[in-house]
Write an enzyme that holds these catalytic residues in place. Structure first.
Site, PDB file in Angstrom:
ATOM      1  N   GLY A 189     -10.538  48.153 -34.008  1.00  0.00           N
ATOM      2  CA  GLY A 189     -10.370  46.941 -33.228  1.00  0.00           C
ATOM      3  C   GLY A 189      -8.925  46.527 -33.025  1.00  0.00           C
ATOM      4  O   GLY A 189      -8.004  47.358 -32.977  1.00  0.00           O
ATOM      5  N   SER A 190      -8.723  45.225 -32.945  1.00  0.00           N
ATOM      6  CA  SER A 190      -7.450  44.652 -32.491  1.00  0.00           C
ATOM      7  C   SER A 190      -6.258  44.899 -33.398  1.00  0.00           C
ATOM      8  O   SER A 190      -5.133  44.552 -33.039  1.00  0.00           O
ATOM      9  CB  SER A 190      -7.619  43.139 -32.300  1.00  0.00           C
ATOM     10  OG  SER A 190      -8.602  42.872 -31.333  1.00  0.00           O
ATOM     11  N   SER A 191      -6.468  45.481 -34.583  1.00  0.00           N
ATOM     12  CA  SER A 191      -5.338  45.797 -35.457  1.00  0.00           C
ATOM     13  C   SER A 191      -4.305  46.673 -34.754  1.00  0.00           C
ATOM     14  O   SER A 191      -3.113  46.632 -35.091  1.00  0.00           O
ATOM     15  CB  SER A 191      -5.828  46.515 -36.712  1.00  0.00           C
ATOM     16  OG  SER A 191      -6.641  45.679 -37.497  1.00  0.00           O
ATOM     17  N   VAL A 192      -4.727  47.458 -33.763  1.00  0.00           N
ATOM     18  CA  VAL A 192      -3.814  48.413 -33.114  1.00  0.00           C
ATOM     19  C   VAL A 192      -2.978  47.773 -32.015  1.00  0.00           C
ATOM     20  O   VAL A 192      -2.138  48.453 -31.412  1.00  0.00           O
ATOM     21  CB  VAL A 192      -4.592  49.605 -32.515  1.00  0.00           C
ATOM     22  CG1 VAL A 192      -5.489  50.247 -33.550  1.00  0.00           C
ATOM     23  CG2 VAL A 192      -5.407  49.172 -31.291  1.00  0.00           C
ATOM     24  N   LYS A 193      -3.153  46.491 -31.748  1.00  0.00           N
ATOM     25  CA  LYS A 193      -2.504  45.894 -30.574  1.00  0.00           C
ATOM     26  C   LYS A 193      -0.987  45.875 -30.669  1.00  0.00           C
ATOM     27  O   LYS A 193      -0.302  45.862 -29.642  1.00  0.00           O
ATOM     28  CB  LYS A 193      -3.055  44.492 -30.337  1.00  0.00           C
ATOM     29  CG  LYS A 193      -4.487  44.517 -29.799  1.00  0.00           C
ATOM     30  CD  LYS A 193      -5.071  43.133 -29.630  1.00  0.00           C
ATOM     31  CE  LYS A 193      -6.498  43.218 -29.043  1.00  0.00           C
ATOM     32  NZ  LYS A 193      -7.165  41.896 -28.951  1.00  0.00           N
TER      33      LYS A 193
END
Length: 687
Positions: free
Chosen positions: A391-395
């Site tokens: 999920g959004s951890s990679v943003k």
């Protein structure tokens, strides 16, 4: 007259022919004698020394004996894995030892020890029956013997018939005492000539050891010695990561026998089978004790001599802080209980990595699996052998890739709004599902804006968003750019950890599937390991250096005291690559990570706003399915202090319930940060 001359001429011809034949035979004999003399001279003069040496070697044979493995310590010198000695009774078979002699020795040894018989197989009992009940076997096989002698049955067919006839009815005749002898004989016969074979090394009593030692002269080949087992000082803590060592019975792994034999191992040597014990086998294995067995002309051992006492293996100093490791495991168990009580009944894994972002040292790693009945088991190796949508951890990586490709600039603002594409596809952010909100790149991280990342991905593909636009039909090039951007942080590539079986994650095809391309930008398409997440956040924390993750800090020589031996090798942090972003771009993302944890609107504020030192990081939620039901993976990454980070972490919870409510999974990260810096303060204060 003519008749007489003719007769004399024939006689001369016959004589000359005979003389020629004699000459040929003479020459042949002389040639053979010459060859024989030359050959004898060659053997005696040229190779005499080597043949003499071969004869000597037949009487003076060097045999290796096993020694304990190296110890394993934590980064602070605390002993984690040791060797515990235990009494052992061994047998060394001579080159000319007969089966009868071995059986006689086994019977004598049985008078002094109690031998477990659990390992006896049906074949073992049959073999012993054949050795000790010859008359009964002869009667049983009378007809078969005749057929064998008449050539009507091969040896293999005869043996097969014999074992088929020796049913349990016959082997049941063996008394308990005979079974003990059979068990001893089984171990004695399983070893090779002049190689010590363990007969018993578990639960050898003082009395047994003393009796055998006192009666060695009565039992040729029997000896008493000390064996060893691995001892885990902290019980189950990290035991799975240390790995297993084969037993004497297992010896070399079947699939690696040739490999180890080529490196000088014996078939019954104990070797590392998994993880650290396997990875550092060449370091941990000891230098074997070398014995010389002096044999007489008949091959019987008449004396032994120690050539080299040997030594235990080299020691490993790990990067792990065992005190922190124990606390992390306790925190994981505590928060599993909390989250399950709050509704996460289907959560099946929790994985944590804590490391030093400046050198790749793994300070702690923990994994737990939860089955449907709530039973919890260790899953530490899952931190690098299993992969998940995060999920959004990679943003943070998405933004930095956008900067690098020139698709966006530092501080750029975009409108977060519901996105509509041709074909009916719609996408939006969780925090803003209906309205239009102007946000910067830092605010996009703070709010975890999907739309900002979608628009960035479209710009990388050269297609700025327009309402009801058609998505690019071929995103091969754009997908490659975005993936390469992720890779430079360690996402989707191996971290290089010094352990076997690391996976690189899973990547899908990106060509004519632009929807999946957009999902990649928010961590909903490719999958990564918890260790990759840790390397990624560490790369940002240290301002752009991707450093190889590692568990071993030093190799040290074995010491005969409790003090550590001399350093043989140091594993410094190896830089795998430097990301191509500028410091200004990295600082922009770090500022956004600070807002995630320390601004009220931040998705990590509830858990991280009051850590003992200011921290920064990112949260993530990935939509997944479990048994056809919708679930989410919750992720948390971060580092502390926010300025000059000393530690970083990654956390993955798999198959949590779909929010709302949002479960407080980040509290685990808060506890880890607080414990780490409280410990550091204590260590600094302690003289």
């Amino acid at each position: 007259m003519l008749r007489r001359l003719k007769q004399e001429t024939n006689e001369l011809k016959q004589k000359r022919l005979t003389d020629r034949r004699i000459n040929v035979i003479f020459i042949a004999v002389m040639a053979l004698l010459t060859v024989l003399v030359l050959r004898l001279g060659y053997l005696q003069i040229a190779n005499g020394e080597s043949y003499k040496k071969a004869v000597d070697n037949n009487e003076n044979i060097e045999v290796n004996e096993s020694v304990p493995r190296g110890r394993i310590y934590d980064r602070n010198g605390k002993l984690l894995v040791d060797n515990v000695s235990k009494k052992s009774i061994t047998y060394t078979r001579g080159r000319m030892t007969t089966t009868k002699e071995m059986l006689d020795t086994a019977k004598k040894l049985a008078e002094y020890i109690q031998m477990p018989t659990d390992a006896l197989t049906t074949r073992d009992k049959q073999d012993y029956f054949i050795l000790t009940r010859k008359e009964e076997v002869n009667q049983l096989m009378a007809k078969n013997y005749k057929m064998f002698e008449q050539g009507m049955m091969t040896q293999d067919e005869f043996d097969a018939a014999l074992y088929k006839k020796l049913t349990p009815k016959y082997t049941a005749q063996l008394s308990p005492e005979e079974r003990e002898v059979a068990a001893i004989y089984r171990e004695m016969s399983s070893g090779s000539q002049l190689s010590p074979q363990t007969i018993k090394n578990n639960h050898v009593t003082e009395k047994e050891y003393a009796l055998v030692s006192q009666n060695l002269s009565k039992m040729p080949g029997i000896d008493t010695s000390m064996d060893w087992d691995r001892k885990y000082i902290y019980g189950k803590t990290l035991k799975t990561m240390f790995g297993q060592v084969s037993s004497k019975e297992e010896g070399l792994p079947k699939d690696l026998v040739d490999y180890y034999l080529a490196k000088g191992y014996s078939r019954n040597d104990r070797v590392g089978q998994s993880y650290l014990e396997f990875q550092y086998e060449n370091v941990l294995r000891g230098k074997k004790k070398k014995m010389r067995y002096i044999t007489d002309k008949s091959g019987k051992i008449i004396n032994t001599k120690v050539i080299d006492e040997g030594s235990r293996g080299n020691d490993l100093i790990l990067t792990i802080d065992i005190d922190l490791q124990k606390k992390v495991e306790a925190f994981v168990d505590k928060h599993i209980a909390i989250l399950r009580s709050q509704g996460a009944k289907d959560m099946d894994k929790v994985l944590v990595v804590v490391q030093d972002p400046n050198n790749g040292d793994i300070l702690a790693l923990a994994g737990r699996q939860i089955d449907k009945n709530g039973r919890i088991t260790d899953y530490h190796y899952g931190t690098f052998t299993s992969q998940y949508a995060v999920g959004s951890s990679v943003k943070g990586a998405t933004l930095l890739t956008g900067y690098k490709t020139g698709a966006i600039s530092v501080g750029e603002k975009m409108i977060d709004e519901p996105l509509k594409f041709q074909g009916g596809l719609t996408k939006h952010s969780y925090f803003n599902q209906n309205s239009k909100v102007l946000i910067s790149d830092k605010e996009a991280l703070m709010h975890s804006s999907n739309v900002y990342m979608f628009k960035t991905a479209l710009k990388i593909a050269g297609a700025a968003y327009k309402d009801n636009m058609q998505l690019p039909s071929d995103i091969t090039e754009a997908g490659l750019k975005l993936r390469k951007g992720m890779n430079q942080f360690g996402l989707g590539v191996k971290t290089g950890i010094d352990l076997p079986n690391e996976v690189a994650g899973q990547t899908g095809v990106l060509k004519d599937n632009p929807g999946n391309y957009l999902d990649l930008a928010i961590g909903q398409y490719d999958t990564y390991t918890p260790l990759q997440l840790s390397q990624y956040i560490s790369t940002i924390a240290n301002n752009g250096y991707r450093i190889q993750s590692h568990l071993v800090k030093e190799i040290r020589e074995p010491s005969k005291t409790d003090r550590l031996g001399a350093v043989k090798k140091v594993f410094a942090g190896k830089v795998l690559n430097r990301i191509t972003n500028s410091q200004k771009e990295i600082d922009e993302v770090k500022a956004g990570f600070d807002m995630v944890f320390n601004r009220v609107e931040g998705t990590g504020y509830a858990s991280f706003n009051n850590t003992v030192v200011r921290s920064a990081g990112k949260t993530g939620t990935a939509e997944v399915f479990q048994d056809g039901e919708s679930r989410v993976n919750s992720t948390y990454i971060g580092y502390a202090p926010e300025k000059n980070p000393q530690m970083s972490f990654s956390i993955i919870y798999t198959n949590q319930p779909v929010p709302p409510p949002w479960l407080p999974g980040g509290d685990l990260g808060r506890d880890i940060i607080n414990a780490y810096f409280q410990d550091q303060a204590h260590k600094t204060a302690t003289p």
